[in-house]
Design a protein around this motif. Structure first.
Motif, PDB file in Angstrom:
ATOM      1  N   GLU A 154       0.742  -1.539   0.288  1.00  0.00           N
ATOM      2  CA  GLU A 154       0.121   0.120   0.468  1.00  0.00           C
ATOM      3  C   GLU A 154       0.904   1.334   0.379  1.00  0.00           C
ATOM      4  O   GLU A 154       0.099   2.148  -0.851  1.00  0.00           O
ATOM      5  CB  GLU A 154      -0.758   0.788   0.936  1.00  0.00           C
ATOM      6  N   MET A 155       1.593   1.286   0.718  1.00  0.00           N
ATOM      7  CA  MET A 155       2.372   2.667   1.282  1.00  0.00           C
ATOM      8  C   MET A 155       3.768   2.959  -0.430  1.00  0.00           C
ATOM      9  O   MET A 155       3.641   3.476  -0.176  1.00  0.00           O
ATOM     10  CB  MET A 155       3.365   2.314   2.008  1.00  0.00           C
ATOM     11  N   TYR A 156       3.789   2.131  -1.151  1.00  0.00           N
ATOM     12  CA  TYR A 156       4.755   2.124  -2.321  1.00  0.00           C
ATOM     13  C   TYR A 156       3.739   2.835  -3.205  1.00  0.00           C
ATOM     14  O   TYR A 156       3.400   2.490  -3.558  1.00  0.00           O
ATOM     15  CB  TYR A 156       4.620   1.143  -2.635  1.00  0.00           C
ATOM     16  N   GLY A 157       4.793   4.321  -3.260  1.00  0.00           N
ATOM     17  CA  GLY A 157       3.857   5.244  -4.047  1.00  0.00           C
ATOM     18  C   GLY A 157       3.131   6.580  -2.840  1.00  0.00           C
ATOM     19  O   GLY A 157       3.541   7.280  -3.229  1.00  0.00           O
ATOM     20  N   PRO A 158       2.087   6.825  -2.006  1.00  0.00           N
ATOM     21  CA  PRO A 158       1.933   5.426  -1.464  1.00  0.00           C
ATOM     22  C   PRO A 158       0.795   5.510  -2.672  1.00  0.00           C
ATOM     23  O   PRO A 158      -0.289   5.244  -3.966  1.00  0.00           O
ATOM     24  CB  PRO A 158       1.218   6.016  -0.641  1.00  0.00           C
ATOM     25  N   TYR A 159       0.647   3.706  -2.948  1.00  0.00           N
ATOM     26  CA  TYR A 159      -0.685   2.866  -3.783  1.00  0.00           C
ATOM     27  C   TYR A 159      -0.711   3.256  -5.195  1.00  0.00           C
ATOM     28  O   TYR A 159      -1.057   2.259  -5.701  1.00  0.00           O
ATOM     29  CB  TYR A 159      -2.033   4.294  -4.199  1.00  0.00           C
ATOM     30  N   THR A 160       0.624   3.717  -6.009  1.00  0.00           N
ATOM     31  CA  THR A 160       0.768   3.898  -7.357  1.00  0.00           C
ATOM     32  C   THR A 160       1.209   2.503  -7.997  1.00  0.00           C
ATOM     33  O   THR A 160       0.605   1.623  -8.619  1.00  0.00           O
ATOM     34  CB  THR A 160       1.734   5.012  -7.745  1.00  0.00           C
ATOM     35  N   PHE A 196      -0.405  -4.016   4.625  1.00  0.00           N
ATOM     36  CA  PHE A 196      -0.757  -2.928   5.673  1.00  0.00           C
ATOM     37  C   PHE A 196       0.571  -2.369   6.299  1.00  0.00           C
ATOM     38  O   PHE A 196       0.950  -2.980   6.520  1.00  0.00           O
ATOM     39  CB  PHE A 196      -2.187  -3.130   5.907  1.00  0.00           C
ATOM     40  N   GLY A 197       0.006  -1.132   6.840  1.00  0.00           N
ATOM     41  CA  GLY A 197       0.065  -1.488   8.616  1.00  0.00           C
ATOM     42  C   GLY A 197       1.403  -0.180   8.510  1.00  0.00           C
ATOM     43  O   GLY A 197       2.018   0.302   9.668  1.00  0.00           O
ATOM     44  N   VAL A 198       1.297   0.894   7.279  1.00  0.00           N
ATOM     45  CA  VAL A 198       2.252   2.107   7.088  1.00  0.00           C
ATOM     46  C   VAL A 198       1.458   2.806   6.760  1.00  0.00           C
ATOM     47  O   VAL A 198       1.421   2.570   4.710  1.00  0.00           O
ATOM     48  CB  VAL A 198       4.032   2.251   6.382  1.00  0.00           C
ATOM     49  N   ARG A 199       1.028   3.986   6.903  1.00  0.00           N
ATOM     50  CA  ARG A 199       0.142   5.030   6.080  1.00  0.00           C
ATOM     51  C   ARG A 199       0.478   6.006   6.653  1.00  0.00           C
ATOM     52  O   ARG A 199       0.903   6.417   7.342  1.00  0.00           O
ATOM     53  CB  ARG A 199      -1.479   4.449   6.601  1.00  0.00           C
ATOM     54  N   PHE A 200       0.231   7.516   6.277  1.00  0.00           N
ATOM     55  CA  PHE A 200       0.491   8.841   6.212  1.00  0.00           C
ATOM     56  C   PHE A 200      -0.501   9.703   6.321  1.00  0.00           C
ATOM     57  O   PHE A 200      -1.855   9.416   6.049  1.00  0.00           O
ATOM     58  CB  PHE A 200       0.408   9.138   4.298  1.00  0.00           C
ATOM     59  N   VAL A 201      -0.306  10.243   7.896  1.00  0.00           N
ATOM     60  CA  VAL A 201      -1.139  11.153   7.704  1.00  0.00           C
ATOM     61  C   VAL A 201      -0.355  12.207   8.326  1.00  0.00           C
ATOM     62  O   VAL A 201      -0.300  12.492   9.055  1.00  0.00           O
ATOM     63  CB  VAL A 201      -1.627  10.303   9.879  1.00  0.00           C
ATOM     64  N   ASP A 202      -1.811  13.315   8.077  1.00  0.00           N
ATOM     65  CA  ASP A 202      -1.139  14.411   7.113  1.00  0.00           C
ATOM     66  C   ASP A 202       0.498  15.118   7.219  1.00  0.00           C
ATOM     67  O   ASP A 202       1.013  15.126   7.336  1.00  0.00           O
ATOM     68  CB  ASP A 202      -1.038  15.040   9.150  1.00  0.00           C
TER      69      ASP A 202
END
Length: 348
Positions: free
Chosen positions: A65-71, A94-100
């Motif tokens: 998921e985080m590669y890009g992210p999403y791309t 999953f497990g690494v997301r971007f917040v702000d």
């Protein structure tokens, strides 16, 4: 000796873990096609590369998921549409997301479910073959996260559960909730820490091992010259092992690998990759590349046969030590991935 140029080596299949998953003995890490190693590469070229890999027997494709992210997931989904998905094994994370704008490690059940739904949509599949927790949320008992993944398995949205960069204790606790099929970790001639506790734990529990960065982030392809060709935005420029104060020490390791490779009739990258392949039939390395020529070379590593004396020599030089950490300070890895006890969480 590696296969001669132009000789078509077909990648065999192996069992990964003990829950029934089978994959190609060598996978393809897709991260660098979209993220972290400089600007995203042209989509048509990357789709062509993925199709070539399939023609050569590679069926295990690794994204997140985080590669890009999403791309990167979108790219992999495009490359595998039209029924190809049914012939391959897609692993995502999953497990690494971007917040702000800031990166956050998260294992919250609501996020796990939302992330899975997002990955299914981007990949264009009804079920993810292997779904990893990319990094461990040390604020949350691992049992909580795995419990939600277990529900996703029961609902048919994922087939097998994996962990990435998890400590031995985390692996044990997760496996007690639902069988873990694979653990992804960094393992190469210059990253050996996992052999002390994590690899034995995986083998005790019948968990497959997926080795990322088996070529030392490309270092075993070109040695110190790697740094001369990195694009702007390539995060390898900031890795401790590739800093000037450490490269001078580490390049001697590459030079010794190159000497052995010359005697074996292969390239240094093929030798380094062959070493990973020789660590056991439960190990699947996933070298990444964006070039068909490099992919051919990686596949050729499967035909490099290492004798006991070769392995002993490589073991000797690898044990001489590498200078610099894998990552900069503050990066969450298996080294600090223990989570709170479930009993404490319930009483909170």
């Amino acid at each position: 000796m590696a296969a001669a140029a132009g000789e078509e080596v077909k990648v065999p299949r192996i069992k990964l873990g003990s829950q029934g998953l089978e994959v190609s003995a060598q996978g393809l890490g897709c991260m660098g096609m979209s993220a972290f190693y400089g600007p995203p590469k042209p989509e048509p070229d990357m789709i062509k590369l993925i199709h070539y890999a399939i023609d050569r027997g590679i069926t295990h494709f690794d994204t997140a998921e985080m590669y890009g992210p999403y791309t990167n997931e979108i790219l992999v989904g495009k490359a595998l549409k039209g029924g190809i998905q049914e012939k391959v094994e897609i692993a995502t994370k999953f497990g690494v997301r971007f917040v702000d704008g800031k990166r956050e490690v998260c294992g919250d059940p609501a996020y796990v479910r939302a992330a899975c739904e997002g990955s299914l949509k981007r990949l264009g599949v009804d079920c993810i073959d292997l779904y990893y927790q990319h990094r461990i949320d040390t604020r949350l008992p691992i049992e909580i996260t795995i419990g939600e993944l277990k529900k996703l398995v029961e609902e048919g949205k994922i087939k097998y559960i994996g962990l990435s960069e998890a400590s031995a204790s985390t692996i044990r606790r997760a496996h007690a909730v639902h069988p873990i099929t694979a653990v992804q970790l960094e393992w190469s001639l210059w990253t050996r820490d996992v052999e002390e506790e994590i690899i034995p734990t995986c083998r005790e529990l019948g968990i497959g091992i997926v080795a990322y960065s088996p070529l030392g982030r490309g270092f075993f392809s070109s040695g110190a010259k790697l740094m001369e060709n990195l694009a702007d935005g390539d995060f390898r420029k900031f890795l401790p092992r590739l800093q000037p104060e450490n490269v001078e020490h580490n390049k001697s390791l590459f030079e010794r690998v190159n000497d052995i490779a010359s005697r074996k009739g292969c390239t240094p990258s093929q030798l380094a990759l062959a070493w990973v392949h020789h660590q056991g039939s439960d190990v699947c390395p996933i070298p990444g590349t964006t070039k068909i020529e490099n992919l051919k070379e990686n596949i050729g590593a499967l035909s490099v046969k290492l004798l006991a004396e070769d392995l002993a020599e490589l073991e000797c030089l690898a044990s001489s030590g590498v200078k610099g950490d894998r990552y900069g300070s503050g990066t969450a890895t298996w080294q600090n991935s223990d989570t709170p006890p479930l009993s404490t969480w319930k009483s909170a």
